[in-house]
Design an enzyme around this catalytic site. Structure first.
Site, short mmCIF file in Angstrom:
data_model
loop_
_atom_site.label_atom_id
_atom_site.label_comp_id
_atom_site.label_asym_id
_atom_site.label_seq_id
_atom_site.Cartn_x
_atom_site.Cartn_y
_atom_site.Cartn_z
N LYS A 70 0.69 -1.25 0.01
CA LYS A 70 -0.02 -0.08 0.00
C LYS A 70 1.09 1.13 -0.07
O LYS A 70 1.86 1.19 0.72
CB LYS A 70 -0.81 0.12 1.10
CG LYS A 70 -1.78 1.15 1.49
CD LYS A 70 -3.14 1.08 2.45
CE LYS A 70 -2.65 1.19 3.53
NZ LYS A 70 -2.28 2.76 4.20
N GLU A 102 -9.20 7.65 3.89
CA GLU A 102 -9.18 7.74 5.26
C GLU A 102 -9.70 9.41 5.66
O GLU A 102 -9.30 10.41 4.98
CB GLU A 102 -7.65 7.69 5.96
CG GLU A 102 -7.55 7.95 7.34
CD GLU A 102 -6.35 7.57 7.99
OE1 GLU A 102 -5.32 6.86 7.23
OE2 GLU A 102 -5.93 7.79 9.02
O1 KIV Z 1 -1.15 1.97 8.81
C1 KIV Z 1 -2.07 2.04 8.80
O2 KIV Z 1 -2.71 1.34 10.09
C2 KIV Z 1 -3.20 2.36 7.83
C3 KIV Z 1 -4.58 2.41 8.21
C4 KIV Z 1 -5.07 3.27 9.13
C5 KIV Z 1 -5.41 2.55 6.93
O3 KIV Z 1 -2.71 3.06 6.76
#
Ligand code: KIV
Length: 271
Positions: free
Chosen positions: A120, A189
């Site tokens: 991600k 988010e």
């Molecule tokens: O790092 C994380 O936990 C996240 C979530 C809040 C989506 O990116």
């Protein structure tokens, strides 16, 4: 014949099919073997090894300090535990913003060294080249828009993003960019629920919300927040299912008391 029950693994295709079938996607973070075992057995579809590890595991104020090596360590521990869920790992701050070659190298390290299933990245148009390069190498990418904590010093606060028209427009353009670049899913988010709905309805890939209302295709929470381990953190979007801080604190106090008064160990607890 094998006596072991085969577990059907969740893939990026499964996640995309869930949107088509209007089946909600449940995602939680995990950072270590023990927790990931429980979370996976609990039936979540996606486990995110989030860079929130920087906050909840290492005690940093922001997600910026965590390193690629540290993310790989957390990811390895989680992957060892998981039998069913799709495991997605955050590329940490500084490991992909420089250029797309660096981004690809970072993503390859995560996949090769941890055995995770996807990465991600935070951002839209500005990181398009990196996302495309990673996907071209066969690595699935989840996007992340709205409040992107790696940019906290640009935003200045952790409050709701894209309330103003210009930022909302940029988010709507960015989500198309991420879809066109080949992302299999996008985290939204802390944005207004109405904007999250519009964004979700405008694309074919699933959105996973955190503080983005009920219209996203799935939801994600930080496990430590959701089970009440992070004392005093209670934003409006968080549903806290347990108060483990108080329960563990109580257990520790009982243990200390038992040791101090010579009650532990007793005759059944010795050799
Ligand atoms: O790092 C994380 O936990 C996240 C979530 C809040 C989506 O990116």
């Amino acid at each position: 014949m094998s006596v072991h029950k085969e577990v059907k693994r969740i893939t990026t295709n499964t996640i995309q099919e869930m949107k088509q079938k209007c089946e909600k996607i449940a995602m939680l973070t995990s950072y270590d073997y023990s927790m990931a075992t429980i979370v996976d057995e609990g039936g979540v579809d996606v486990i995110l090894v989030g860079d929130s590890a920087s906050n909840v595991m290492a005690g940093h104020e922001t997600t910026l300090p965590i390193t690629l090596d540290q993310m790989i360590y957390h990811a390895q521990s989680v992957v060892r535990a998981v039998k069913r869920a799709l495991v997605v790992v955050d590329l940490p701050f500084g490991s992909y913003q420089g250029n797309s070659k660096e981004a690809l190298n970072s993503a390859i390290r995560i996949m090769k060294e941890s055995g995770a299933h996807a990465v991600k990245l935070e951002g839209g148009l500005e990181i398009r080249e990196s996302i495309e390069r990673i996907i071209t190498a066969g690595i699935p990418v989840m996007g992340h828009l709205g409040l992107t904590p790696q940019s906290i010093y640009k935003f200045g606060t952790y409050t709701v993003r894209a309330k103003e028209e210009a930022e909302a427009e940029k988010l709507k353009q960015d989500i198309m960019v991420l879809q066109d670049a080949g992302c299999f899913s996008v985290v939204l988010e802390k944005i207004p629920a109405i904007l999250a709905k519009e964004a979700t309805d405008s694309i074919k890939i699933p959105t996973i919300g955190i503080g983005a209302g009920p219209h996203c295709d799935g939801q994600v929470l930080v496990i430590n927040d959701m089970i009440g381990l992070t004392k005093g953190f209670k934003p409006r979007f968080l549903r806290q299912y347990l108060n483990l801080f108080d329960q563990i604190n109580g257990a520790v106090q009982s243990y200390v008391q038992d040791v101090k008064r010579g009650d532990f160990p007793n005759e059944k607890e010795q050799y």
